[in-house]
Design a protein around this motif. Structure first.
Motif, PDB file in Angstrom:
ATOM      1  N   ASN A 358       0.845  -1.187   0.000  1.00 36.42           N
ATOM      2  CA  ASN A 358       0.000   0.000   0.000  1.00 36.42           C
ATOM      3  C   ASN A 358       0.885   1.244   0.000  1.00 36.42           C
ATOM      4  OD1 ASN A 358      -1.838   2.056   0.412  1.00 36.42           O
ATOM      5  ND2 ASN A 358      -3.006   0.961   1.968  1.00 36.42           N
ATOM      6  N   ASP A 359       0.805   2.012  -1.085  1.00 41.44           N
ATOM      7  CA  ASP A 359       1.661   3.189  -1.218  1.00 41.44           C
ATOM      8  C   ASP A 359       1.317   4.271  -0.204  1.00 41.44           C
ATOM      9  OD1 ASP A 359       3.912   4.138  -2.538  1.00 41.44           O
ATOM     10  OD2 ASP A 359       2.759   5.365  -3.938  1.00 41.44           O
ATOM     11  N   PHE A 360       0.139   4.188   0.398  1.00 40.74           N
ATOM     12  CA  PHE A 360      -0.210   5.126   1.462  1.00 40.74           C
ATOM     13  C   PHE A 360       0.786   5.013   2.607  1.00 40.74           C
ATOM     14  CE2 PHE A 360      -2.453   5.810   5.535  1.00 40.74           C
ATOM     15  CZ  PHE A 360      -2.827   7.133   5.385  1.00 40.74           C
ATOM     16  N   TRP A 361       1.173   3.770   2.942  1.00 40.44           N
ATOM     17  CA  TRP A 361       2.127   3.550   4.025  1.00 40.44           C
ATOM     18  C   TRP A 361       3.569   3.719   3.564  1.00 40.44           C
ATOM     19  CZ3 TRP A 361      -0.300   4.138   8.175  1.00 40.44           C
ATOM     20  CH2 TRP A 361      -1.553   3.569   8.405  1.00 40.44           C
ATOM     21  N   GLU A 362       3.787   3.930   2.287  1.00 41.04           N
ATOM     22  CA  GLU A 362       5.137   4.075   1.753  1.00 41.04           C
ATOM     23  C   GLU A 362       5.375   5.529   1.344  1.00 41.04           C
ATOM     24  OE1 GLU A 362       6.495   0.782  -0.627  1.00 41.04           O
ATOM     25  OE2 GLU A 362       7.636   2.110  -1.938  1.00 41.04           O
ATOM     26  N   ARG A 363       4.917   5.907   0.164  1.00 39.45           N
ATOM     27  CA  ARG A 363       5.133   7.283  -0.309  1.00 39.45           C
ATOM     28  C   ARG A 363       4.370   8.300   0.531  1.00 39.45           C
ATOM     29  NH1 ARG A 363       3.369  10.232  -5.420  1.00 39.45           N
ATOM     30  NH2 ARG A 363       1.796   8.583  -5.568  1.00 39.45           N
ATOM     31  N   GLY A 364       3.245   7.872   1.120  1.00 39.46           N
ATOM     32  CA  GLY A 364       2.458   8.794   1.924  1.00 39.46           C
ATOM     33  C   GLY A 364       3.222   9.368   3.100  1.00 39.46           C
ATOM     34  N   VAL A 365       4.187   8.630   3.631  1.00 39.94           N
ATOM     35  CA  VAL A 365       4.976   9.113   4.768  1.00 39.94           C
ATOM     36  C   VAL A 365       5.859  10.285   4.350  1.00 39.94           C
ATOM     37  CG1 VAL A 365       6.746   8.480   6.452  1.00 39.94           C
ATOM     38  CG2 VAL A 365       4.906   6.878   5.906  1.00 39.94           C
ATOM     39  N   LEU A 366       6.461  10.180   3.182  1.00 40.62           N
ATOM     40  CA  LEU A 366       7.296  11.271   2.675  1.00 40.62           C
ATOM     41  C   LEU A 366       6.455  12.412   2.130  1.00 40.62           C
ATOM     42  CD1 LEU A 366      10.121  12.409   1.896  1.00 40.62           C
ATOM     43  CD2 LEU A 366       9.847  11.238  -0.300  1.00 40.62           C
ATOM     44  N   ARG A 367       5.238  12.121   1.663  1.00 42.02           N
ATOM     45  CA  ARG A 367       4.418  13.124   1.004  1.00 42.02           C
ATOM     46  C   ARG A 367       3.139  13.441   1.781  1.00 42.02           C
ATOM     47  NH1 ARG A 367       5.528  14.293  -4.233  1.00 42.02           N
ATOM     48  NH2 ARG A 367       4.218  16.097  -3.674  1.00 42.02           N
ATOM     49  N   PRO A 368       3.279  14.019   2.985  1.00 41.98           N
ATOM     50  CA  PRO A 368       2.073  14.400   3.729  1.00 41.98           C
ATOM     51  C   PRO A 368       1.291  15.496   3.021  1.00 41.98           C
ATOM     52  CG  PRO A 368       4.011  15.344   4.761  1.00 41.98           C
ATOM     53  CD  PRO A 368       4.499  14.361   3.720  1.00 41.98           C
ATOM     54  N   ASP A 369       1.937  16.202   2.097  1.00 40.74           N
ATOM     55  CA  ASP A 369       1.213  17.204   1.310  1.00 40.74           C
ATOM     56  C   ASP A 369       0.148  16.532   0.442  1.00 40.74           C
ATOM     57  OD1 ASP A 369       3.440  16.044  -0.040  1.00 40.74           O
ATOM     58  OD2 ASP A 369       3.387  17.611  -1.565  1.00 40.74           O
ATOM     59  N   LEU A 370       0.475  15.370  -0.134  1.00 39.74           N
ATOM     60  CA  LEU A 370      -0.496  14.643  -0.949  1.00 39.74           C
ATOM     61  C   LEU A 370      -1.587  14.016  -0.083  1.00 39.74           C
ATOM     62  CD1 LEU A 370       1.872  12.816  -3.492  1.00 39.74           C
ATOM     63  CD2 LEU A 370       0.705  15.023  -3.752  1.00 39.74           C
ATOM     64  N   VAL A 371      -1.193  13.470   1.069  1.00 38.03           N
ATOM     65  CA  VAL A 371      -2.178  12.889   1.986  1.00 38.03           C
ATOM     66  C   VAL A 371      -3.133  13.978   2.469  1.00 38.03           C
ATOM     67  CG1 VAL A 371      -2.528  11.704   4.186  1.00 38.03           C
ATOM     68  CG2 VAL A 371      -0.596  11.069   2.726  1.00 38.03           C
ATOM     69  N   LEU A 372      -2.580  15.114   2.866  1.00 39.33           N
ATOM     70  CA  LEU A 372      -3.413  16.207   3.349  1.00 39.33           C
ATOM     71  C   LEU A 372      -4.330  16.721   2.244  1.00 39.33           C
ATOM     72  CD1 LEU A 372      -3.920  17.896   5.902  1.00 39.33           C
ATOM     73  CD2 LEU A 372      -2.373  19.625   4.943  1.00 39.33           C
ATOM     74  N   GLY A 373      -3.831  16.753   1.014  1.00 39.36           N
ATOM     75  CA  GLY A 373      -4.666  17.167  -0.104  1.00 39.36           C
ATOM     76  C   GLY A 373      -5.865  16.251  -0.267  1.00 39.36           C
ATOM     77  N   ASP A 374      -5.643  14.931  -0.152  1.00 33.99           N
ATOM     78  CA  ASP A 374      -6.746  13.974  -0.226  1.00 33.99           C
ATOM     79  C   ASP A 374      -7.744  14.199   0.914  1.00 33.99           C
ATOM     80  OD1 ASP A 374      -5.777  12.737  -2.481  1.00 33.99           O
ATOM     81  OD2 ASP A 374      -5.473  10.769  -1.545  1.00 33.99           O
ATOM     82  N   LEU A 375      -7.229  14.337   2.128  1.00 36.52           N
ATOM     83  CA  LEU A 375      -8.102  14.493   3.288  1.00 36.52           C
ATOM     84  C   LEU A 375      -8.911  15.787   3.200  1.00 36.52           C
ATOM     85  CD1 LEU A 375      -5.701  13.274   6.121  1.00 36.52           C
ATOM     86  CD2 LEU A 375      -7.742  12.095   5.277  1.00 36.52           C
ATOM     87  N   ALA A 376      -8.259  16.851   2.789  1.00 40.16           N
ATOM     88  CA  ALA A 376      -8.969  18.127   2.659  1.00 40.16           C
ATOM     89  C   ALA A 376     -10.083  18.018   1.620  1.00 40.16           C
ATOM     90  CB  ALA A 376      -7.990  19.234   2.278  1.00 40.16           C
ATOM     91  N   ALA A 377      -9.830  17.289   0.539  1.00 36.22           N
ATOM     92  CA  ALA A 377     -10.824  17.148  -0.525  1.00 36.22           C
ATOM     93  C   ALA A 377     -12.004  16.285  -0.104  1.00 36.22           C
ATOM     94  CB  ALA A 377     -10.170  16.567  -1.778  1.00 36.22           C
ATOM     95  N   LEU A 378     -11.769  15.260   0.715  1.00 29.12           N
ATOM     96  CA  LEU A 378     -12.896  14.416   1.141  1.00 29.12           C
ATOM     97  C   LEU A 378     -13.648  15.031   2.313  1.00 29.12           C
ATOM     98  CD1 LEU A 378     -12.250  12.475   3.904  1.00 29.12           C
ATOM     99  CD2 LEU A 378     -10.588  11.504   2.310  1.00 29.12           C
ATOM    100  N   ILE A 379     -12.979  15.881   3.097  1.00 28.31           N
ATOM    101  CA  ILE A 379     -13.654  16.567   4.210  1.00 28.31           C
ATOM    102  C   ILE A 379     -14.362  17.832   3.723  1.00 28.31           C
ATOM    103  CG2 ILE A 379     -13.261  17.813   6.383  1.00 28.31           C
ATOM    104  CD1 ILE A 379     -10.988  15.822   6.963  1.00 28.31           C
ATOM    105  N   HIS A 380     -13.728  18.543   2.804  1.00 29.31           N
ATOM    106  CA  HIS A 380     -14.288  19.784   2.252  1.00 29.31           C
ATOM    107  C   HIS A 380     -14.341  19.694   0.726  1.00 29.31           C
ATOM    108  CE1 HIS A 380     -14.565  22.116   5.933  1.00 29.31           C
ATOM    109  NE2 HIS A 380     -13.358  21.702   6.267  1.00 29.31           N
ATOM    110  N   PRO A 381     -15.205  18.839   0.175  1.00 30.06           N
ATOM    111  CA  PRO A 381     -15.268  18.683  -1.282  1.00 30.06           C
ATOM    112  C   PRO A 381     -15.646  19.967  -2.013  1.00 30.06           C
ATOM    113  CG  PRO A 381     -17.144  17.619  -0.218  1.00 30.06           C
ATOM    114  CD  PRO A 381     -16.183  17.977   0.857  1.00 30.06           C
TER     115      PRO A 381
END
Length: 396
Positions: A358-381
């Motif tokens: 699961n790349d979430f547990w791999e690249r997601g650690v280095l790229r919290p900007d991408l994770v945060l972008g996803d979370l912001a979009a699903l919380i505030h579509p």
């Protein structure tokens, strides 16, 4: 949900005759990767680190410079451990006399040419630094998402060195990498590996509760590979993107976000001060546990969660075994009590390979900007109507 790190335990291993690498001699590893330029005319008065890392957000490690060597201190190599110091010497420079708190510290010639990686979370940093060729071993190849590393595995340039949860100690010793970077857990095998002349360094990024602090461990790998400027530029871009997302949602109304699910009879969710909760908060989410100060997991009764969050409108589960609403309700029919949230359930399984990586547990650690972008979009579509999700997908 698969943990992003593999805690490796020693079953049995023989203690072999120590092999000690010194100076600029070539690696004894049969699958060593990168070459390196060493100092050929050492000058004790010269500073061999024109580019120096400055640690901004990480609290788990520090780097001190001493002209021809660095001292990296990891504050807590694994939970409850005392600080560990590592001396990184530019190859071609003499090894300094180590006294005081440096006496007996592992010494590593840098830039390293071969590294055994204890956690897939380390691989995106090596890729971002253009040093994938340095990776010559991984704990478990099935959990690797990075395509460059997967290609090297297929080509026989990267070997697996753990069998399930057991380090194959002899395989590490015969491979003789310049370093083995652990996954931030202690293991009896490490003492035998270190005795054989292979420094074991702790990567404890997972103990950072700040998403940016966790990402900044790229500078730890920059110290090993001599890529400080590349790391600074990469981290600067990540931090800029992260802060831009956080600023965009700052003025939006807070959304009640349900996190976690039932596991072994208890609702398990991140503590209020944990890494995951910090991401949700930065993305504009909140919960009745927002003021909780724990950094681990909370175990609650389902009834308690229903009583306090039946009105939640977003649900984030982070459960690799759940990919449909049907599977969700089959696991626990009482989930239907979250009448609003069950129509808006998200899981971090968009980037899962057939082998379960699961790349979430791999690249997601280095790229919290991408994770945060996803979370912001699903919380505030409403703020991100055209967002292309990287790690999260909505259950249907």
């Amino acid at each position: 949900m698969r943990a992003p790190r593999l805690k490796v335990l020693l079953a049995t291993a023989a203690v072999l005759v120590p092999l000690v690498a010194t100076g600029c001699s070539s690696s004894t590893s049969t699958d060593a990767g990168a070459s390196r330029d060493c100092i050929t005319d050492f000058d004790a008065s010269k500073d061999y680190f024109p580019d120096k890392s400055t640690i901004e957000d990480a609290t788990g490690f520090t780097i001190d410079y001493h002209r021809s060597y660095q001292v990296v201190t990891v504050a807590e190599p694994y939970p409850g451990a005392e600080p560990a110091k590592y001396v990184l010497v530019r190859c071609g420079a003499p090894t300094p006399k180590l006294t005081g708190d440096l006496a007996g510290a592992p010494t590593v010639q840098t830039p390293i040419r071969s590294m055994y990686s204890g956690s897939t979370t380390q691989l995106p940093s090596m890729a971002a630094l253009d040093r994938v060729d340095v990776v010559t071993g991984v704990a478990n190849a099935d959990y690797v998402s990075n395509q460059q590393v997967r290609d090297r595995i297929s080509e026989g340039k990267v070997r697996g060195y753990a069998d399930g949860t057991t380090v194959k100690t002899e395989d590490v010793i015969t491979g003789h990498p310049d370093v083995l970077v652990s996954a931030g857990f202690d293991d009896p095998a490490y003492a035998k590996i270190a005795k054989a002349g292979i420094p074991v360094l702790a990567d404890a990024d997972w103990l950072e509760q700040s998403p940016l602090g966790r990402a900044e461990w790229i500078k730890f790998f920059a110290a090993l590979t001599g890529t400080e400027k590349k790391a600074a530029d990469t981290y600067s871009g990540i931090k800029k993107g992260y802060l831009e997302v956080a600023e965009k949602v700052k003025g939006a109304p807070k959304v009640d976000v349900l996190q976690g699910s039932v596991f072994s009879g208890k609702w398990t969710r991140p503590g209020g001060a944990s890494y995951s909760s910090n991401l949700v908060e930065a993305a504009g989410g909140t919960s009745p546990w927002a003021d909780d100060t724990s950094t681990g997991s909370l175990e609650l009764s389902l009834e308690t969660v229903i009583a306090r969050q039946s009105g939640a409108t977003v649900w984030i589960i982070n459960n690799a075994d759940i990919n449909t609403l049907k599977a969700l309700f089959a696991e626990e029919p009482r989930y239907r009590a979250f009448t609003k949230a069950t129509s808006n359930v998200w899981n971090s399984t968009k980037a899962v390979s057939p082998s379960g990586a699961n790349d979430f547990w791999e690249r997601g650690v280095l790229r919290p900007d991408l994770v945060l972008g996803d979370l912001a979009a699903l919380i505030h579509p409403e703020l991100y109507p055209s967002h292309q999700f990287v790690f999260y997908q909505r259950l249907s």
